[in-house]
Design an enzyme around this catalytic site. Structure first.
Site, PDB file in Angstrom:
ATOM      1  N   SER A 558     -11.558  65.960 -32.833  1.00  0.00           N
ATOM      2  CA  SER A 558     -10.134  66.268 -32.661  1.00  0.00           C
ATOM      3  C   SER A 558     -10.000  67.570 -31.895  1.00  0.00           C
ATOM      4  O   SER A 558     -10.893  68.424 -31.927  1.00  0.00           O
ATOM      5  CB  SER A 558      -9.462  66.411 -34.037  1.00  0.00           C
ATOM      6  OG  SER A 558      -8.166  66.956 -33.918  1.00  0.00           O
ATOM      7  N   TYR A 571      -8.788  69.472 -42.943  1.00  0.00           N
ATOM      8  CA  TYR A 571      -8.986  68.534 -41.839  1.00  0.00           C
ATOM      9  C   TYR A 571      -9.631  69.236 -40.641  1.00  0.00           C
ATOM     10  O   TYR A 571     -10.617  68.755 -40.072  1.00  0.00           O
ATOM     11  CB  TYR A 571      -7.644  67.922 -41.448  1.00  0.00           C
ATOM     12  CG  TYR A 571      -7.706  66.985 -40.267  1.00  0.00           C
ATOM     13  CD1 TYR A 571      -8.098  65.662 -40.431  1.00  0.00           C
ATOM     14  CD2 TYR A 571      -7.363  67.414 -38.982  1.00  0.00           C
ATOM     15  CE1 TYR A 571      -8.147  64.788 -39.349  1.00  0.00           C
ATOM     16  CE2 TYR A 571      -7.412  66.551 -37.900  1.00  0.00           C
ATOM     17  CZ  TYR A 571      -7.806  65.241 -38.093  1.00  0.00           C
ATOM     18  OH  TYR A 571      -7.845  64.388 -37.018  1.00  0.00           O
TER      19      TYR A 571
END
Length: 681
Positions: A558, A571
């Site tokens: 990401s 995350y």
């Protein structure tokens, strides 16, 4: 393009489909059927006598009118006047093009003359196991007379072609009471005045041969069971097969990458446990359809099932070298200056006593069918040995067909393979969102795809959307559980032979600030993404290293791995962990030809499982926008002002794992429409 509707064609298709649907009658893509009738010539308006015959390629069980060739019988039979003899046999295939009626349909096959020259309205040429058992028996001619009387005539082996058609036509004329013939070393041909009679005659020959073998055959045609070679218990057998599969695939792929198939059918295991295994396997297959798919003979592991995995692997490596030398000797013994170059010396069938049969091909269907053909060959050998002794055609005749100029031309006409053909992809979290888009793209590019997901039913449903099980399968995979990951990889290697391309995509997120993030929140996200990626990469790397074929590992990380977004501690931290795994594994696995790369998407809203599960609402609240506007919000903050969707990530996986970036490893590719704060430094 299909041929115009015609009652004769309709009956031919129906008969072909019935015969081809039952594997006792013929193998996949094997045999051909024909029917003769009249149709109007669109030029003259007169009736013209035609023959419709299954063309080159295709399968009787699924034949449609588009798979037929339509030829004018007068022109086909006129070729007898210009036939130059067996030494120039191959020229007759090109001549068949001048007999075609209209455009469309399939190219005429080498067996066309067999159908057209025989004076019968309907003809079937089939490859039933029971018929080939008689055809390959040492005393097949005597058995044919004994079993069938004067209703079926023996035809000595002859390579398919125009002369074989002339031979059968003569036999039909000389034996008016006959309904068909046994083709030595090959199969059967039957005929009839009507489609129904032809089909009935074909089935009578097949069933009569099978009944005779059953009633008069020896009880143990393959000899006594050999101690230590009996089948392992099922769980142990499948576990050993999964452990062997990657290395065996590497053996079959020394010259070109192959996809695999595994079978532990009872007939296979019984054959592998018997004393005649080695001598019969060494004789090879006989029916041309068989050995064109299986090579002339298999590689047989000559160790008991109780041998250790290391012993089996070491012995397989030795046998592979011997197999390659033996195949080269076979090629050099029979090749001349006109022969095509040797196509490869690796086995397509590998037999492991107590475990089963591994078969290989350029794609899954070809690999599976190769295994089916060798099972046919086992049945043929069983029948021949039960009545007599198995005596296939000579190696010289096998070579003439395997390296036939017509076969070579057929291979050259095949379409260029897609970029990922022959590759086996394992994609986690692939039942939805980004993972599903990746699986879809890789399947479209020719890969075999394993859709791995926590939800087995969703995984199977997603795989079914990609095609049948020759294209994709769905497996359960809790990536946070090492045993579950290994079980999923084992399923992959048993289904397709190994694994070449892994995409670590499974993920989830809980959008919370530091003070609201619980230990359970932290552990869950790290278990699925950081630990899960590690476990999947580890299990897959074992298989890839055993294959010796290189591979690709891709991490769907990401932009958050480098961008400090708000309220996202767990995350983003686990994504940073994944990002560094890419670098570490690129260095460690490079010596094995395994490339490891990562992709850093921006927030993917549309089609995302993570966003649909509540993450989107949380991120929208964090940024103070409506959830339905979140995708546009992300787009507006990028340089390109364009939203990122799952297909964009799939495109990046395709490029990273394709042939163009074969020298790229350790790279992170941003797929974020340009987020300056996430630029890699």
């Amino acid at each position: 393009m299909s041929h115009p509707a015609h009652p004769t064609v309709d009956a031919l298709i129906a008969r072909s489909n019935r015969l081809g649907a039952d594997k006792k009658n013929t193998n996949f893509a094997g045999g051909n059927t024909s029917a003769k009738g009249t149709a109007q010539d669109p030029v003259t308006g007169d009736d013209v006598e035609l023959m419709w015959v299954k063309g080159s390629g295709g399968d009787l069980g699924t034949l449609t009118s588009a798979g037929l060739s339509a030829l004018r019988i007068d022109r086909l039979r006129a070729l007898q006047g210009v036939y130059p003899g067996v030494e120039r046999e191959d020229e007759m295939v090109a001549a068949l093009d001048y007999c075609l009626h209209g455009k469309g349909g399939a190219a005429p096959s080498i067996d066309t003359a067999m159908h057209g020259l025989v004076d019968a309205a309907h003809v079937d040429h089939l490859h039933p196991d029971s018929g080939i058992a008689i055809a390959t028996a040492a005393d097949g001619e005597q058995l044919t007379a004994k079993i069938f009387g004067d209703r079926v005539v023996w035809v000595p082996w002859r390579r398919p072609g125009f002369q074989l058609g002339l031979d059968i036509a003569a036999i039909k004329a000389e034996h008016p009471q006959a309904i068909g013939c046994i083709l030595g070393g090959h199969g059967i041909t039957a005929w009839g005045d009507t489609s129904e009679e032809c089909e009935r005659n074909s089935l009578w020959i097949i069933d009569t041969a099978a009944a005779y073998i059953s009633e008069h055959g020896a009880a143990d045609p393959f000899g006594a069971a050999v101690p230590g070679f009996e089948p392992l218990p099922e769980a142990e057998r499948r576990s050993r097969a999964a452990a062997l599969a990657p290395a065996v695939r590497g053996i079959a792929s020394h010259d070109s990458a192959m996809v695999g198939h595994f079978s532990d059918a009872p007939e296979v295991l019984d054959f592998l446990s018997r004393e005649k295994l080695a001598p019969l396997a060494a004789l090879g297959t006989s029916c041309p359809d068989h050995f064109l798919r299986t090579k002339v003979k298999p590689l047989v592991l000559d160790l008991p099932a109780t041998a250790s995995l290391d012993e089996q692997l070491a012995r397989l490596a030795e046998l592979h070298e011997a197999y390659r030398a033996d195949y080269r000797a076979y090629y050099e013994a029979h090749a001349d200056e006109t022969s095509p170059a040797m196509r490869g010396a690796d086995p397509l069938i590998v037999l492991v006593p107590g475990v089963g049969m591994f078969s290989y091909g350029k794609n899954k269907q070809t690999a599976r069918v190769a295994g089916e053909f060798y099972l046919n060959a086992i049945n043929v050998m069983r029948g021949a040995e039960a009545l007599s002794s198995y005596a296939p055609i000579s190696d010289a005749e096998k070579f003439r067909i395997e390296y036939w100029a017509l076969e070579e031309a057929k291979l050259q006409r095949l379409p260029k393979p897609k970029s990922h053909q022959g590759r086996i992809a394992f994609v986690t979290g692939a039942a939805s969102g980004i993972g599903k888009a990746i699986a879809t793209r890789l399947a479209a590019e020719g890969a075999c795809v394993v859709v791995a997901d926590l939800d087995l039913e969703k995984a199977r449903a997603a795989a079914a959307e990609l095609g049948n099980t020759d294209v994709a399968i769905g497996v359960a995979a809790n990536v946070a559980d090492a045993a579950a990951v290994q079980a999923a990889i084992d399923e992959a290697v048993l289904a397709f032979g190994g694994v070449d391309l892994v995409v670590n995509n499974a993920g989830l997120s809980l959008s919370k600030p530091l003070l609201e993030t619980t230990e359970a929140d932290w552990n869950l996200q790290h278990d699925v993404m950081a630990k899960g990626s590690f476990l999947v990469s580890q299990a897959a790397a074992r298989a890839m290293i055993a294959q010796g074929m290189g591979g690709d590992v891709v991490y769907i990380s990401s932009k958050n791995s480098v961008f400090a977004g708000p309220n996202n501690i767990a995350y983003s931290a686990t994504k940073a962990d994944q990002a560094h795994q890419v670098r570490l594994l690129a260095v460690e696995l490079g010596e094995h030809g395994i490339r490891v790369n990562g992709i850093n998407p921006d927030g993917v809203v549309r089609g995302s499982g993570i966003f649909a599960s509540g993450w989107g609402a949380n991120r929208a609240a964090t940024y103070g926008v409506k959830e339905e506007d979140l995708g546009q919000f992300y787009a507006n903050r990028t340089i390109l002002k364009r939203e990122v969707v799952p297909d964009n990530v799939a495109d990046a996986v395709y490029v990273l794992t394709g042939p163009e970036l074969s020298r790229t490893t350790g790279l992170h590719v941003p797929v974020d429409s340009g987020v300056a704060a996430a630029f890699l430094r």
